[in-house]
Scaffold this active site. Structure first.
Site, mmCIF file in Angstrom:
data_model
loop_
_atom_site.group_PDB
_atom_site.id
_atom_site.type_symbol
_atom_site.label_atom_id
_atom_site.label_comp_id
_atom_site.label_asym_id
_atom_site.label_seq_id
_atom_site.Cartn_x
_atom_site.Cartn_y
_atom_site.Cartn_z
ATOM 1 N N GLU A 157 -4.082 -35.553 3.046
ATOM 2 C CA GLU A 157 -5.056 -36.475 2.428
ATOM 3 C C GLU A 157 -4.774 -36.584 0.934
ATOM 4 O OE1 GLU A 157 -9.103 -35.434 3.531
ATOM 5 O OE2 GLU A 157 -8.514 -34.899 5.563
ATOM 6 N N GLU B 11 -11.957 -28.188 7.954
ATOM 7 C CA GLU B 11 -12.819 -27.617 6.906
ATOM 8 C C GLU B 11 -13.775 -26.530 7.406
ATOM 9 O OE1 GLU B 11 -14.587 -31.018 4.954
ATOM 10 O OE2 GLU B 11 -12.636 -31.895 4.547
HETATM 11 O O1 G3I Z 1 -20.353 -46.900 7.775
HETATM 12 C C1 G3I Z 1 -21.435 -46.844 6.844
HETATM 13 C C2 G3I Z 1 -21.963 -48.210 6.586
HETATM 14 O O2 G3I Z 1 -22.514 -48.700 7.805
HETATM 15 C C3 G3I Z 1 -23.015 -48.140 5.488
HETATM 16 O O3 G3I Z 1 -23.431 -49.427 5.168
HETATM 17 C C4 G3I Z 1 -22.424 -47.492 4.227
HETATM 18 C C5 G3I Z 1 -23.462 -47.329 3.122
HETATM 19 O O4 G3I Z 1 -23.108 -46.283 2.239
HETATM 20 O O5 G3I Z 1 -21.953 -46.229 4.573
HETATM 21 C C6 G3I Z 1 -20.931 -46.264 5.546
HETATM 22 O O6 G3I Z 1 -20.497 -44.995 5.833
HETATM 23 C C7 G3I Z 1 -19.723 -44.358 4.843
HETATM 24 C C8 G3I Z 1 -18.347 -44.045 5.439
HETATM 25 O O7 G3I Z 1 -17.601 -43.293 4.528
HETATM 26 C C9 G3I Z 1 -17.563 -45.313 5.789
HETATM 27 O O8 G3I Z 1 -17.297 -46.050 4.652
HETATM 28 C C10 G3I Z 1 -20.407 -43.083 4.418
HETATM 29 O O9 G3I Z 1 -21.604 -43.398 3.724
HETATM 30 C C11 G3I Z 1 -19.513 -42.262 3.537
HETATM 31 O O10 G3I Z 1 -20.113 -40.982 3.297
HETATM 32 C C12 G3I Z 1 -18.183 -42.049 4.231
HETATM 33 O O11 G3I Z 1 -17.358 -41.324 3.381
HETATM 34 C C13 G3I Z 1 -16.212 -40.755 3.963
HETATM 35 C C14 G3I Z 1 -16.274 -39.232 3.803
HETATM 36 O O12 G3I Z 1 -15.089 -38.671 4.320
HETATM 37 C C15 G3I Z 1 -17.463 -38.631 4.515
HETATM 38 O O13 G3I Z 1 -17.227 -38.464 5.827
HETATM 39 C C16 G3I Z 1 -14.989 -41.287 3.239
HETATM 40 O O14 G3I Z 1 -14.859 -42.680 3.524
HETATM 41 C C17 G3I Z 1 -13.738 -40.549 3.699
HETATM 42 O O15 G3I Z 1 -12.667 -40.884 2.854
HETATM 43 C C18 G3I Z 1 -13.964 -39.042 3.600
HETATM 44 O O16 G3I Z 1 -12.817 -38.398 4.130
HETATM 45 C C19 G3I Z 1 -12.843 -36.963 4.099
HETATM 46 C C20 G3I Z 1 -12.029 -36.473 5.271
HETATM 47 O O17 G3I Z 1 -12.540 -37.016 6.464
HETATM 48 C C21 G3I Z 1 -12.013 -34.954 5.324
HETATM 49 N N1 G3I Z 1 -11.557 -34.386 4.077
HETATM 50 C C22 G3I Z 1 -12.260 -34.848 2.883
HETATM 51 C C23 G3I Z 1 -12.225 -36.370 2.810
HETATM 52 C C24 G3I Z 1 -12.896 -36.850 1.574
HETATM 53 O O18 G3I Z 1 -14.263 -36.524 1.600
#
Ligand code: G3I
Length: 380
Positions: A263, A158
């Site tokens: 994805e 990205e």
């Molecule tokens: O791990 C913490 C946990 O400790 C906490 O209690 C919880 C509370 O909200 O959050 C957890 O972290 C979350 C993490 O996912 C794991 O579940 C984050 O808040 C959340 O923002 C994160 O979202 C991920 C997102 O990327 C942001 O990085 C999504 O699961 C994941 O599907 C998404 O994937 C991305 C790809 O990497 C890149 N392309 C876009 C795609 C969708 O956004």
């Protein structure tokens, strides 16, 4: 009374056993995506932490039955795998690699250089020199540890704005616009046995696609290896951008690299008004009930729409199977999808092929049928 209770218990036991047998029978008779497309491209899924820790038995059964490629949804991102300058967290990535090896599954590692989910020590760096040191150390340490153990890396993720210009990230600001070439150069050195990909969303759209092509050409002109491009495929069931996807496959393939769909998911919920398709996690919207219509069930009309869109997309993928290396869904089942919380928190989305009970949806069968019933389309 005692007799009545024991009778009721026996009936319940029989019913439970019957259900389990039925589920087993369904699992045994369900076709397999990886088998169906084995001569075409790899079929992957994202795996979340629970699944990597093998705490989700129903998902585990589906992963082994349906997929021959996996991408860790979060655990190889920088903030998790290198939370401190000298602190690394390799446990879950090692576990994923062992799981994949044992089950004959290829791992696409995700991701080395991304502006998002960076460790806080890195986000607070003051000097370009520190950013450069972090950049070299992170790529070299992480990529070399998994060389030969993972199949491919999303080296840079990205890096583009929607208009095709480079995103104003901590890397661009501190390292200049050659940083993507340098990331691939370092990855090539650290991971000579791993395929190297550039990965982004919306790069099937013309302006952003032109930006991705410029990046790829620049890497190639520098004599550095890039093996493929990942089109993420966070689309919508109402409007999968078929013409743009087709044009992208042609233009990226013409550069001599493979195309992967990395994805894939088709959101079944309304897009908040005025918002373009985006996977930018900072681009969120407020909850309202009209934007969450399928909380109790996913009606047949919507199931059919989703099934038709997936079939259209897979017919196109099959037409270009010689150019496509992998198609990965962003999650196993609807209960797990990030789209339940994006761009609006707390909705009930239905973007994948398996529902919340891990059962195949009509969309699953429509995808299988693109192969078993055949398509007459030919590439180019
Ligand atoms: O791990 C913490 C946990 O400790 C906490 O209690 C919880 C509370 O909200 O959050 C957890 O972290 C979350 C993490 O996912 C794991 O579940 C984050 O808040 C959340 O923002 C994160 O979202 C991920 C997102 O990327 C942001 O990085 C999504 O699961 C994941 O599907 C998404 O994937 C991305 C790809 O990497 C890149 N392309 C876009 C795609 C969708 O956004």
């Amino acid at each position: 009374m005692k007799k009545k209770i024991s009778f009721l218990l026996s009936v319940s036991a029989l019913l439970i056993a019957g259900c389990a047998t039925n589920q087993k029978a369904t699992a045994q008779t369900t076709p397999s995506l990886k088998e169906t497309f084995k001569n075409d491209f790899l079929i992957g899924t994202a795996m979340n932490t629970q699944q990597i820790e093998e705490k989700d038995p129903a998902a585990d059964a589906l992963i082994k039955q349906q997929f021959n490629a996996v991408t860790p949804e979060n655990i190889m991102k920088a903030e998790i795998i290198q939370p401190g300058w000298d602190t690394y967290n390799f446990d879950l990535a090692d576990k994923l690699v062992a799981y994949a090896q044992k089950n004959n599954i290829k791992v696409n590692a995700h991701t080395l250089i991304w502006h998002s989910q960076l460790p806080s020590f890195m986000r607070h760096m003051q000097s370009a020199d520190s950013v450069k040191q972090y950049f070299e150390k992170h790529i070299t340490t992480v990529a070399s540890r998994y060389d030969g153990k993972v199949y491919s890396w999303d080296v840079v993720n990205e890096a583009l704005n929607e208009d095709g210009t480079l995103r104003n990230s901590v890397f661009l600001r501190n390292l200049g616009d050659n940083y993507i070439v340098e990331a691939f150069r370092l990855a090539q050195k650290a991971a000579p046995n791993t395929l190297l990909y550039y990965n982004d969303y919306n790069i099937e759209q013309p302006k952003k696609r032109a930006g991705a092509i410029a990046i790829i050409k620049k890497i190639q002109a520098a004599g550095v290896r890039i093996d493929g491009v990942g089109i993420q495929g966070h689309w919508h069931m109402d409007n999968p951008p078929l013409q743009d996807i087709e044009q992208s496959i042609k233009e990226f393939s013409a550069l001599g690299i493979k195309v992967a769909f990395t994805e894939l998911d088709l959101s079944a919920l309304p897009n908040p008004r005025g918002r373009a398709n985006s996977a930018d996690i900072s681009n969120t919207a407020q909850y309202n009930e009209q934007a969450n219509p399928y909380t109790k069930s996913f009606p047949d009309s919507a199931q059919q729409k989703l099934a038709k869109s997936y079939a259209d997309i897979f017919n196109l993928f099959l037409k270009y199977k010689n150019n496509i290396s992998r198609v990965t869904f962003w999650g196993v089942d609807d209960g797990q999808t990030w789209l339940n919380d994006f761009p609006v928190r707390g909705r009930t989305n239905h973007p994948l092929l398996f529902d919340r009970q891990y059962q195949p949806k009509p969309a699953f069968y429509s995808v299988i049928e693109t192969k078993t019933k055949g398509s007459s389309a030919k590439a180019f």
